[in-house]
Design a protein around this motif. Structure first.
Motif, short mmCIF file in Angstrom:
data_model
loop_
_atom_site.label_atom_id
_atom_site.label_comp_id
_atom_site.label_asym_id
_atom_site.label_seq_id
_atom_site.Cartn_x
_atom_site.Cartn_y
_atom_site.Cartn_z
N UNK A 86 -1.12 2.08 -4.43
CA UNK A 86 0.11 2.82 -4.16
C UNK A 86 1.26 2.39 -5.08
N UNK A 87 1.07 1.27 -5.80
CA UNK A 87 2.09 0.83 -6.76
C UNK A 87 1.82 1.35 -8.18
N UNK A 88 0.75 2.10 -8.36
CA UNK A 88 0.38 2.56 -9.70
C UNK A 88 1.48 3.40 -10.35
N UNK B 18 13.11 0.40 1.60
CA UNK B 18 12.00 -0.54 1.42
C UNK B 18 10.72 0.19 1.01
N UNK B 19 10.48 1.33 1.60
CA UNK B 19 9.23 2.05 1.40
C UNK B 19 9.09 2.62 0.00
N UNK B 20 10.18 2.93 -0.66
CA UNK B 20 10.11 3.67 -1.91
C UNK B 20 9.51 2.89 -3.08
N UNK B 21 9.24 1.60 -2.90
CA UNK B 21 8.58 0.86 -3.97
C UNK B 21 7.12 1.26 -4.12
N UNK B 22 6.53 1.81 -3.08
CA UNK B 22 5.13 2.25 -3.20
C UNK B 22 5.03 3.72 -2.83
N UNK B 23 3.94 4.35 -3.26
CA UNK B 23 3.85 5.81 -3.20
C UNK B 23 3.14 6.33 -1.97
N UNK B 24 2.55 5.48 -1.16
CA UNK B 24 1.79 5.95 -0.01
C UNK B 24 2.66 6.24 1.20
N UNK B 25 2.00 6.46 2.33
CA UNK B 25 2.71 6.68 3.58
C UNK B 25 3.43 5.40 4.00
N UNK B 26 4.55 5.51 4.70
CA UNK B 26 5.23 4.31 5.20
C UNK B 26 4.31 3.52 6.12
N UNK B 27 4.39 2.21 6.03
CA UNK B 27 3.63 1.36 6.94
C UNK B 27 4.26 1.42 8.33
N UNK B 28 3.58 0.80 9.28
CA UNK B 28 4.06 0.82 10.66
C UNK B 28 5.47 0.24 10.77
N UNK B 29 5.69 -0.93 10.15
CA UNK B 29 7.01 -1.56 10.25
C UNK B 29 8.05 -0.77 9.49
N UNK B 30 7.66 -0.13 8.39
CA UNK B 30 8.61 0.71 7.67
C UNK B 30 9.03 1.90 8.52
N UNK B 31 8.07 2.49 9.23
CA UNK B 31 8.42 3.58 10.13
C UNK B 31 9.36 3.10 11.24
N UNK B 32 9.15 1.88 11.66
CA UNK B 32 9.92 1.35 12.79
C UNK B 32 11.31 0.87 12.38
N UNK B 33 11.43 0.28 11.15
CA UNK B 33 12.67 -0.42 10.83
C UNK B 33 13.39 0.09 9.58
#
Length: 870
Positions: A60-62, A221-236
């Motif tokens: 997802x960092x590609x 925080x999430x925008x550094x990688x291209x995939x779906x937000x992780x659980x904590x990213x969705x939460x915080x």
């Protein structure tokens, strides 16, 4: 930083060996990948290893890293090591980086690269482990990290040398943080880092390394990688106000320019220098707020609970809080007759007395009639969130309150100016409230235009309640600033206050007790806490990464919101039952009740039969009420009363299964209100006594764990689903239906296991619980280090061995020395496909064999799991 999502092992594998292609390592299912250079602008080759964040697939960092390659002007290889269950693991950094290096050489034909041309980068949790790994290599010139890039993370405070503006970290470091990062907050990632590394270290005589700190405004925080937000990213995380493409474009340009500057590319560094300067302007209001607070993380480390608290003498510390000085000026007001006020301050232990080995630290008033100057000494003590010590950036880094000991207005006028007949009513105004409002208004007025506009449109504002009087010093010290969430109306901030008149306790006061009169104490809102609210925490309600319907477990669920969409609660009557949801049930539903034996309480709800079937799975005590009856007709479990004392209406359930499990309930307590409290206290005392007895029984050190391990164990036999049949483990007390899913061990021997169980929750549901544990083999012997996959979980490693393992039975034993004794943990599990009778028999035999082998647990302490209802 996402410790609770389900495992994601599968990588979309694309294999290409031609230059300029993305290549994945399929050997051993390691999941390591690399990016070969697409162009060759320099004859020298360079390498950037990138450590992914928690629960983020490296691929997802590609997009980010391909952009870095393109913009750097270097012949740049990028290696992305992959870790078990997508969790960076400090014990495997060496191994996985080396495997990625070998992959680039064997498949990508990368030439040998001198260590000076190898750089490292990371995101989120990866930044924590990468900097520790680099710090451990600092003394070996052949292995020293030439430079680090930290994104969504920061250099730990453990490397700060407070007091002399030095930093004990030997690698040039670029820190980049998004201004809307909801996990690694901008106040920590950027503002504090900028102040310590740029403002202080770069101008000190100790400067040997280059530290650059940059904020990307509008990025999260999430925008550094291209995939779906992780659980904590969705939460915080906080919703970004720039696009993903713009965020990654800015991030890649900064990383590329930094790399080019480090490697001597002509003209490099202009992008970075411009960003550092704009960051200086951006963080100045934040830094100024922390300096007003007298933050222990900025320029005031010599204070109670500060990094240099050992320099305090008898509870008094040399550093000071300017905000307490401001609050004292508010209390003083206009002294009149051309008198002016001078306020001094220092940090001190607010509870210090000679009896505790300290001294009294109390406000003192003096005057100079010649210059018409009133001088007053004041004292402060700050309090922080418990999690701030962990230095994760996850919780606020500002003080949650500043306990301020100040002089009363009455005594400033009488003892200072010399006025007579001044009534104590001059101290009636809510001075603490005034200071709190000033802190908030100051933070708002100093915020940059973009931040202020964002907060005005989406922020949850602070409002301020009257001061809350306390009748004695201990009551003041034990109370704290109140932050009451009132939804759209804002957060109501209220301060404890203690004030005493000039003649307070004049009579009968012992000579050794200092005069307790003339005080006006406040627990104050810090201007830095106000700034953090405006820049970060106050945006969570209005700019959550996901819509409110996806609220997570730590967010309160509004009863009104549920009632608006749920027709299973009757409309309230106009009588005394108006506040109840379920006095009567609408057509198509029936009344169900459940008695909570732990808390001696009862709940009523209205549900249809289908929903009741779902809830019954989690709430074993749920039953259909008799016609016309409810909790009031139920005899209390303890005491002589019935459950007819209505307490409140609430929503209970599991956020991820709202449709199936969320229920609105009326809660009732027993009419016998004395016995439950007494029984609860006795339960606590009994548990303490039991724990103390077990602790004494466990005195002594752990045995030689290697001697207990089965050297013939085939690690492949560990993989599979296991049902826990017996255990010795304080963490499993109260659990039911425990199981473990052991994943396929990696080539190096490390493996992960998902532990699952159900725990009885308050008033109802059996709440599912799961946690992932990682077992990393030690270099010597058959011992593993086991730790939980949570933030900073690797800090506590539990030495563990496989006592025995077969296709049918697994026995694990762990032991941790704690100085005064040891903590043992035994798990006996059987293959989940086994029939119940044979599994139980094999478990008992396994326990017997483990004890015979020397596993040091008391047979009476072994608990067996009742799997009849699993």
């Amino acid at each position: 930083k996402d410790p609770t999502m389900c495992l994601r092992f599968a990588l979309a594998l694309v294999v290409a060996t031609t230059t300029g292609a993305l290549a994945f390592d399929t050997a051993g299912d390691d999941g390591h990948l690399y990016l070969a250079p697409k162009t060759f602008p320099t004859t020298e080759h360079y390498v950037l290893y990138w450590i992914h964040g928690a629960k983020v697939d490296p691929k997802e960092y590609v997009p980010l890293l391909e952009a870095v390659q393109e913009a750097s002007g270097l012949t740049l290889w990028v290696g992305l090591p992959h870790f078990l269950i997508d969790m960076p693991e400090p014990g495997l950094l060496d191994h996985n980086i080396e495997r990625t290096h070998q992959l680039m050489q064997t498949k990508g034909k990368m030439p040998d690269v001198d260590n000076a041309r190898v750089f490292y980068g990371a995101h989120s949790l990866g930044t924590v482990w990468l900097q520790k790994w680099c710090y451990g290599r600092r003394k070996d010139l052949k292995k020293r990290c030439s430079g680090l890039v930290l994104t969504g993370g920061f250099l730990s405070r453990e490397y700060y040398k407070y007091g002399d503006f030095n930093v004990a970290f030997d690698s040039d470091t670029l820190t980049i943080g998004g201004s809307l990062d909801g996990l690694a907050r901008v106040t920590r990632t950027v503002a504090e880092s900028y102040h310590q590394l740029v403002d202080r270290y770069s101008k000190s005589p100790h400067k040997q390394r280059d530290f650059s700190v940059v904020a990307i405004e509008g990025m999260n925080h999430h925008q550094w990688h291209a995939g779906e937000p992780s659980f904590l990213e969705k939460m915080r995380d906080i919703r970004a106000d720039i696009s993903d493409e713009e965020a990654r474009s800015k991030g890649s340009a900064l990383i590329a320019d930094w790399l080019a500057q480090r490697t001597g590319v002509p003209g490099a560094g202009t992008v970075l220098d411009k960003a550092v300067e704009s960051t200086r302007v951006f963080v100045k209001p934040i830094i100024d707020a922390y300096l007003l607070e007298g933050s222990r993380h900025f320029d005031s480390p010599v204070q109670v609970d500060g990094p240099l608290a050992n320099r305090c003498k008898r509870g008094a510390c040399k550093d000071h809080c300017d905000w307490t000085r401001h609050a004292q000026e508010i209390i003083a007001g206009d002294l009149g007759d051309d008198w002016h006020l001078e306020v001094s301050n220092q940090f001190a232990d607010a509870s210090s007395t000679p009896l505790s080995g300290g001294a009294f630290h109390l406000p003192e008033i003096s005057n100079d009639t010649a210059t018409k100057t009133v001088t007053v000494t004041t004292y402060s003590q700050s309090e922080w969130a418990l999690g701030d010590r962990l230095d994760t950036g996850f919780v606020p880094t500002s003080a949650k309150e500043i306990a301020s000991k100040m002089a009363s207005r009455q005594c400033l006028l009488v003892k200072g100016v010399g006025k007579t007949g001044v009534d104590f009513s001059v101290d009636d105004p809510d001075f603490c409230q005034m200071a709190n409002k000033d802190a908030y208004d100051l933070a708002l007025s100093r915020a940059d235009a973009r931040t202020a506009k964002r907060f005005a449109e989406h922020g949850q504002r602070f409002t301020f309640g009257p001061d809350e009087p306390k009748g004695a010093g201990p009551l003041f010290l034990m109370s704290g600033v109140s932050y009451k969430d009132e939804g759209d109306a804002g957060v109501l901030v209220s301060s404890p206050m203690l004030k005493t008149s000039i003649d307070y306790w004049v009579k009968f006061r012992p000579d050794w007790v200092p005069d307790p009169g003339c005080y006006h104490y406040c627990k104050l809102l810090s201007p830095a806490r106000a700034a953090e609210w405006i820049y970060v925490d106050g945006l969570r309600r209005g700019l959550a990464l996901e819509a409110p319907q996806d609220a997570t477990a730590d967010e309160p669920i509004s009863i009104a919101d549920v009632a608006a969409t749920d027709d299973r609660c009757a409309a309230p009557d106009a009588d005394a039952k108006a506040d109840r949801c379920c006095a009567t049930c609408p057509a198509g539903t029936a009344k169900y009740i459940s008695v909570d034996t732990m808390w001696n309480a009862c709940a009523e709800t209205c549900m249809d039969e289908d929903k009741a079937g779902w809830v019954k799975w989690f709430e074993k005590g749920l039953k259909l009420a008799e016609p016309g009856a409810g909790c009031a007709e139920e005899q209390a479990i303890r005491g002589k009363g019935t459950y007819s004392r209505f307490k409140q209406t609430a929503v209970h359930g599991v956020p991820l299964l709202k449709k199936q499990l969320n229920v609105t309930i009326d809660m009732f307590g027993s009419t016998d209100t004395t016995r439950p409290a007494r029984r609860a206290l006795l339960n606590v005392l009994e548990r303490i006594h039991d724990f103390d007895k077990k602790a004494k029984d466990n005195l002594g050190k752990c045995p030689d764990l290697a001697a207990l391990a089965d050297p013939t164990v085939d690690r492949a036999a560990l993989e599979g689903e296991w049902d826990v049949q017996a255990y010795v483990d304080i963490a499993q007390v109260g659990a039911r239906c425990q199981s473990m899913d052991v994943h396929k061990p990696e080539p190096g021997g490390a493996f992960a296991a998902d532990f699952r169980a159900e725990y009885k929750a308050f008033l109802g549901l059996d709440v599912p619980f799961s946690i992932t544990q990682v077992f990393v083999p030690r270099a010597e012997g058959p011992v593993y280090d086991k730790h939980a996959v949570v933030p900073l979980g690797s800090v506590l490693n539990l030495p563990t061995v496989v006592v025995s393992a077969s296709s049918e039975t697994l026995v694990l034993f762990s032991c941790l020395d704690i100085g005064i004794g040891h903590v043992p943990e035994l798990i006996v599990a059987t293959n989940s496909k086994s029939d119940a009778a044979s599994a139980e028999a094999r478990a008992k035999e396994a326990v017997k064999n483990a004890l015979a082998k020397g596993v040091p647990v008391d047979p009476a302490s072994v608990k067996y799991v009742d799997r009849s209802e699993c």
